[in-house]
Design a protein around this motif. Structure first.
Motif, mmCIF file in Angstrom:
data_model
loop_
_atom_site.group_PDB
_atom_site.id
_atom_site.type_symbol
_atom_site.label_atom_id
_atom_site.label_comp_id
_atom_site.label_asym_id
_atom_site.label_seq_id
_atom_site.Cartn_x
_atom_site.Cartn_y
_atom_site.Cartn_z
ATOM 1 N N UNK A 141 22.157 37.689 27.438
ATOM 2 C CA UNK A 141 23.541 37.733 26.956
ATOM 3 C C UNK A 141 24.507 37.389 28.091
ATOM 4 N N UNK A 142 24.299 38.000 29.241
ATOM 5 C CA UNK A 142 25.204 37.763 30.375
ATOM 6 C C UNK A 142 25.178 36.309 30.833
ATOM 7 N N UNK A 143 24.029 35.658 30.690
ATOM 8 C CA UNK A 143 23.916 34.248 31.093
ATOM 9 C C UNK A 143 24.543 33.307 30.068
ATOM 10 N N UNK A 144 24.540 33.691 28.799
ATOM 11 C CA UNK A 144 24.935 32.746 27.747
ATOM 12 C C UNK A 144 26.287 33.049 27.093
ATOM 13 N N UNK A 145 26.974 34.104 27.520
ATOM 14 C CA UNK A 145 28.247 34.454 26.901
ATOM 15 C C UNK A 145 29.346 34.581 27.948
ATOM 16 N N UNK A 146 30.573 34.413 27.514
ATOM 17 C CA UNK A 146 31.730 34.595 28.371
ATOM 18 C C UNK A 146 32.151 36.058 28.278
ATOM 19 N N UNK A 147 31.695 36.841 29.217
ATOM 20 C CA UNK A 147 31.899 38.285 29.174
ATOM 21 C C UNK A 147 33.385 38.627 29.295
ATOM 22 N N UNK A 179 35.913 36.893 28.250
ATOM 23 C CA UNK A 179 36.521 36.605 26.954
ATOM 24 C C UNK A 179 36.180 37.712 25.939
ATOM 25 N N UNK A 180 34.938 38.168 25.963
ATOM 26 C CA UNK A 180 34.528 39.246 25.059
ATOM 27 C C UNK A 180 35.290 40.537 25.362
ATOM 28 N N UNK A 181 35.478 40.833 26.645
ATOM 29 C CA UNK A 181 36.226 42.032 27.028
ATOM 30 C C UNK A 181 37.684 41.904 26.593
ATOM 31 N N UNK A 182 38.249 40.726 26.744
ATOM 32 C CA UNK A 182 39.637 40.490 26.331
ATOM 33 C C UNK A 182 39.780 40.687 24.818
#
Length: 100
Positions: free
Chosen positions: A61-67, A69-72
């Motif tokens: 997940x950490x490699x393939x997602x914009x963390x 952006x998800x937190x925002x």
């Protein structure tokens, strides 16, 4: 009285091999084999397989997602929502045994 104690000890000794055999059974909360074939101690509520799976999925997940952006996207959208989130966190922590 000594006879009673002796018979209890004998009974316990007979049960011990069965208990040791059960403690080695992973399905009964005993030891789990490692990838190298060595037994590992099962502790707590988790399992080694579950931990490996969680760690692998988290890493992917950490490699393939914009963390960021998800937190925002998870930020509260209003003051009221922020208060509700804080209250929910306070409520959840009140039920935990750890940090308060």
């Amino acid at each position: 009285m000594n006879q009673d104690r002796k018979s209890r000890q004998q009974s316990q000794q007979q049960q011990q091999p069965q208990q040791r055999a059960q403690s080695q059974d992973p399905k009964k909360g005993g030891q789990q084999p490692s990838p190298e074939g060595k037994p590992q101690q099962q502790m707590g509520e988790g399992s080694y397989e579950g931990t490996r799976d969680y760690n692998q999925r988290t890493e992917e997940y950490l490699k393939s997602h914009d963390v960021k952006s998800d937190a925002e996207a998870a930020r509260p959208r209003s003051e009221q929502e922020a208060r509700e989130m804080k209250e929910a966190e306070r409520e959840g922590r009140s039920h935990s045994k750890g940090e308060h």
